[in-house]
Write an enzyme that holds these catalytic residues in place. Structure first.
Site, PDB file in Angstrom:
ATOM      1  CB  CYS A  82      -0.897  -0.021   1.235  1.00  0.00           C
ATOM      2  SG  CYS A  82      -1.888   1.476   1.436  1.00  0.00           S
ATOM      3  CB  CYS A  85      -0.440   2.106   5.897  1.00  0.00           C
ATOM      4  SG  CYS A  85      -1.160   0.574   5.274  1.00  0.00           S
ATOM      5  CB  CYS A 130      -4.998  -0.744   2.477  1.00  0.00           C
ATOM      6  SG  CYS A 130      -3.814  -1.096   3.787  1.00  0.00           S
ATOM      7  CB  CYS A 133      -4.210   3.021   5.793  1.00  0.00           C
ATOM      8  SG  CYS A 133      -4.074   2.738   4.009  1.00  0.00           S
ATOM      9  CB  CYS A 153      -8.687  -4.255 -11.754  1.00  0.00           C
ATOM     10  SG  CYS A 153      -8.230  -3.088 -13.020  1.00  0.00           S
TER      11      CYS A 153
END
Length: 173
Positions: A82, A85, A130, A133, A153
């Site tokens: 991510c 984070c 995510c 976060c 995707c």
């Protein structure tokens, strides 16, 4: 009630039937319990840590243009994390060329993704974030390759790539 009015109302209700099952689902579809603890950082703080475009995608759920990220062509071994984070989200072994213009994967790292139903394109889609976060990553579709048939995707700007030979960064938060 006039016959024409009655038929019009029946037709109007019938056109909504395909959307009804999606409306009855709970908005959060999320995966099974995860050892990942969500962090509750104000968006103002994320805005200071990521680029303006990354902020739009991650926290305002925007979508980048196809072919706008170099991660579409990333084929080295490593981990996709991510961009906000630094939680690992995808292993390179599950990345494939979907010819859509966005980095695509056949599956995420278990427990690191949360999903919800998105109606922005009118027809329901599964949007994923995510798990740590809450940053918007992309959408999952059922047109991927076997054996799972899933295409995760992803917006390339919402990810960073860490090659296998490098250490993953410390989680940010």
């Amino acid at each position: 009630m006039k016959r024409r009015t009655f038929l019009f109302k029946i037709l109007a209700v019938a056109t909504m039937f395909p959307l009804m099952p999606a409306c009855l689902r709970t908005p959060m579809v999320s995966e099974a319990a995860s050892p990942i603890s969500p962090i509750n950082k104000p968006h103002k703080e994320w805005r200071e840590l990521v680029s303006p475009r990354a902020y739009q995608i991650l926290f305002e759920e925007a979508t980048e243009r196809p072919e706008s990220s170099n991660l579409v062509y990333e084929d080295r071994e490593g981990t996709f994390i991510c961009a906000a984070c630094y939680l690992p989200l995808f292993e390179s072994a599950f990345k494939y060329e979907s010819w859509t213009g966005w980095p695509s994967f056949t599956q995420p790292i278990a427990g690191h993704i949360a999903t919800k139903i998105d109606f922005k394109m009118i027809w329901p889609r599964t949007e994923y974030h995510c798990a740590r976060c809450g940053g918007h990553q992309g959408h999952v579709f059922t047109d991927g390759p076997p054996p799972r048939g899933e295409r995760w995707c992803n917006n390339g700007i919402a990810l960073s790539f860490v090659p296998k030979e490098e250490q993953l960064p410390t989680l940010r938060g």
